[in-house]
Design an enzyme around this catalytic site. Structure first.
Site, PDB file in Angstrom:
ATOM      1  N   LYS A 100       1.229  -0.757   0.227  1.00 33.00           N
ATOM      2  CA  LYS A 100       0.063   0.312   0.254  1.00 33.00           C
ATOM      3  C   LYS A 100       0.915   1.266   0.413  1.00 33.00           C
ATOM      4  CE  LYS A 100      -4.242  -1.948   1.494  1.00 33.00           C
ATOM      5  NZ  LYS A 100      -3.807  -3.237   1.901  1.00 33.00           N
TER       6      LYS A 100
HETATM    7  C1  LIG Z   1      -4.509  -4.395   1.457  1.00 25.97           C
HETATM    8  C2  LIG Z   1      -4.202  -5.952   1.008  1.00 25.97           C
HETATM    9  C3  LIG Z   1      -3.997  -6.818   0.284  1.00 25.97           C
HETATM   10  C4  LIG Z   1      -5.548  -6.839  -0.652  1.00 25.97           C
HETATM   11  O1  LIG Z   1      -5.049  -5.861  -1.725  1.00 25.97           O
HETATM   12  P1  LIG Z   1      -6.557  -5.323  -2.398  1.00 25.97           P
HETATM   13  O2  LIG Z   1      -5.939  -4.095  -3.188  1.00 25.97           O
HETATM   14  O3  LIG Z   1      -7.480  -5.003  -1.212  1.00 25.97           O
HETATM   15  O4  LIG Z   1      -7.137  -6.532  -3.292  1.00 25.97           O
HETATM   16  C5  LIG Z   1      -3.255  -8.197   0.534  1.00 25.97           C
HETATM   17  N1  LIG Z   1      -2.099  -7.937   1.275  1.00 25.97           N
HETATM   18  C6  LIG Z   1      -1.901  -7.354   1.629  1.00 25.97           C
HETATM   19  C7  LIG Z   1      -0.655  -7.627   3.127  1.00 25.97           C
HETATM   20  C8  LIG Z   1      -2.140  -6.233   1.672  1.00 25.97           C
HETATM   21  O5  LIG Z   1      -2.140  -4.938   2.847  1.00 25.97           O
END
Ligand SMILES: *Cc1c(COP(=O)(O)O)cnc(C)c1O
Length: 466
Positions: free
Chosen positions: A112
């Site tokens: 993220k």
């Molecule tokens: C947010 C997250 C996901 C999922 O991502 P999306 O874009 O919501 O599908 C998967 N793994 C981790 C570690 C995350 O923080």
């Protein structure tokens, strides 16, 4: 570039307004009216570019009406220089033609950061130009909150309030949020659960009168288009590193809200040769059930070892449904209004088209642990539980061993020590050097009752110019 709503009724907006808006006024999500398309020749000419330069090539068409090229380049240089690996998104090889792309070399150790480090800078840039201020209000059960706080800590024109359920997030995750010091950063521990936090955020977006008209709320969850945009880049990066665009690639993506994998789908539409996209879910498998049986139906939330993928509905899936319905907003609106009340299906030929675009798999906690152990025993390489789900799904769904299979490594294993322990391994994943003192740092947060007026009162009183 104009942006339109997936439900067809809200006005089209330019990039600046899309950045500052959450949901469209008709309840839809914003998508670009059309996508840029790059030729193979053009993509080939990007081989060897540093990550920030590649990011500029891929993203500039989306922002060019709002930001001069030099300013955008500078912003990208700053954004990706905070990552702790020179390649920003390095590839690690698991087997002959199988790879993990490590997307966890940013400040909060999850993918993220790629989007939220940029989002903070974009917001501050646009707000400075407009002489405006926003309050970011978000709820988190883990990774989003810390990435958003790190992304906005230096923003002059943003105050950020992140709600988390009191005593219900892991200590690493809480400390990653509460130890960031800054006058514009506010952590609120709500005496309730994650759904309570989320409901308060939703209610507050619906009626912002508690802010007295002096500022407005902005969203940092993945309904914000800018987050998706930033995630398109690393698909290009991985492909170029492994011989693309002159050969196609397969990607497996640990999926919750369908944001990260939707970015991969867009990369393909923009001209990148991708022959397979695998949706990897945990037991919260609404997407896998839809892909297998054309039924989109909410089940109860299950708590798993991969908490960042624990969802009941996938908000960004609406963006794909919009394309599957020939960009007919009225049809999407009708479908999603029915989906809120019970199970729905789409026309068979549309569903078959979706199955051509994506494969899918659901992986339970036991298999997640087995995969962590197996990969460690094979390679002495430690996967976090989310990435392990991606690797397992990649192996189960693989179609062609001659095509490189790349799993998106979404988090660092040290964020999820419980899953590592549960897999029976005696190794302890170490926090990277820049976070080694996390448990000694001073925490700052406010505990509030599970009561929306109390939370709104706190925000109204504590944002900068209140
Ligand atoms: C947010 C997250 C996901 C999922 O991502 P999306 O874009 O919501 O599908 C998967 N793994 C981790 C570690 C995350 O923080």
């Amino acid at each position: 570039m104009r942006y339109i709503s997936t439900r067809g009724e809200a006005p089209a907006l330019g990039f600046e307004d899309v950045l500052l808006t959450g949901l469209a006024t008709d309840g839809g999500l914003y998508v670009p009216e059309s996508l840029p398309h790059f030729s193979l020749e053009e993509i080939r000419s990007w081989r060897g570019l540093p990550y920030a330069e590649l990011a500029y090539k891929v993203m500039y068409p989306f922002v060019e009406d709002a930001i001069p090229a030099d300013d955008f380049r500078k912003m990208l240089d700053e954004t990706y220089s905070v990552f702790t690996h020179q390649a920003v998104a390095p590839l690690v090889q698991l087997d002959t033609n199988e790879w993990v792309m490590e997307l966890f070399r940013g400040p909060t150790l999850a993918f993220k950061d790629f989007a939220l480090q940029l989002l903070g800078r974009l917001l501050d840039y646009v707000l400075e130009k407009r002489n405006q201020h926003v309050v970011i209000m978000g709820a988190t059960s883990g990774d989003t909150g810390s990435a958003a706080i790190e992304g906005c800590r230096r923003c002059e024109h943003v105050d950020i309030f992140i709600l988390h359920p009191h005593q219900r997030v892991s200590e690493v995750q809480r400390r990653q949020m509460t130890t960031v010091q800054g006058d514009n950063i506010h952590n609120i521990a709500v005496k309730g659960n994650f759904d309570d936090c989320q409901r308060m955020v939703k209610d507050s977006f619906g009626n912002q009168s508690f802010l007295g008209g002096k500022t407005q709320l902005a969203a940092v969850n993945s309904i914000n288009w800018a987050r998706i945009m930033a995630q398109i880049v690393y698909y290009f990066q991985a492909s170029l590193a492994l011989g693309g665009p002159d050969r196609s690639m397969a990607f497996s993506v640990p999926t919750g809200n369908f944001g990260d994998i939707f970015a991969g789908y867009l990369a393909k539409k923009m001209g990148l040769p991708i022959s397979q996209l695998v949706i990897a879910t945990n037991r919260n498998d609404i997407l896998h059930r839809f892909m297998s049986g054309n039924k989109y139906e909410q089940h109860q939330l299950e708590h798993t070892l991969s908490p960042s993928m624990d969802i009941m509905v996938s908000s960004n899936f609406e963006r794909l449904l919009f394309d599957l319905h020939g960009r007919d907003g009225a049809a999407v609106k009708d479908l999603l209004e029915r989906a809120a009340k019970g199970p729905v299906s789409i026309e068979d030929y549309r569903w078959k088209h979706a199955r051509k675009l994506f494969d899918s798999d659901a992986v339970d906690d036991k298999t997640t642990c087995d995969t962590i152990r197996e990969i460690y025993e094979q390679n002495e390489y430690l996967l976090d539980p989310h990435t392990a789900i991606g690797v397992r799904a990649a192996r189960n769904c693989r179609r062609d061993s001659a095509v490189p299979m790349i799993t998106l490594g979404t988090a660092h294993p040290a964020k999820f020590p419980d899953a590592i322990a549960e897999s029976g391994l005696s190794v302890k994943p170490e926090l990277p050097a820049h976070m080694a003192d996390l448990f000694e740092r001073e925490e700052r947060y406010t505990v509030l009752d599970n009561n929306v007026s109390e939370v709104q009162g706190f925000i109204a009183k504590h944002w900068k110019n209140a």
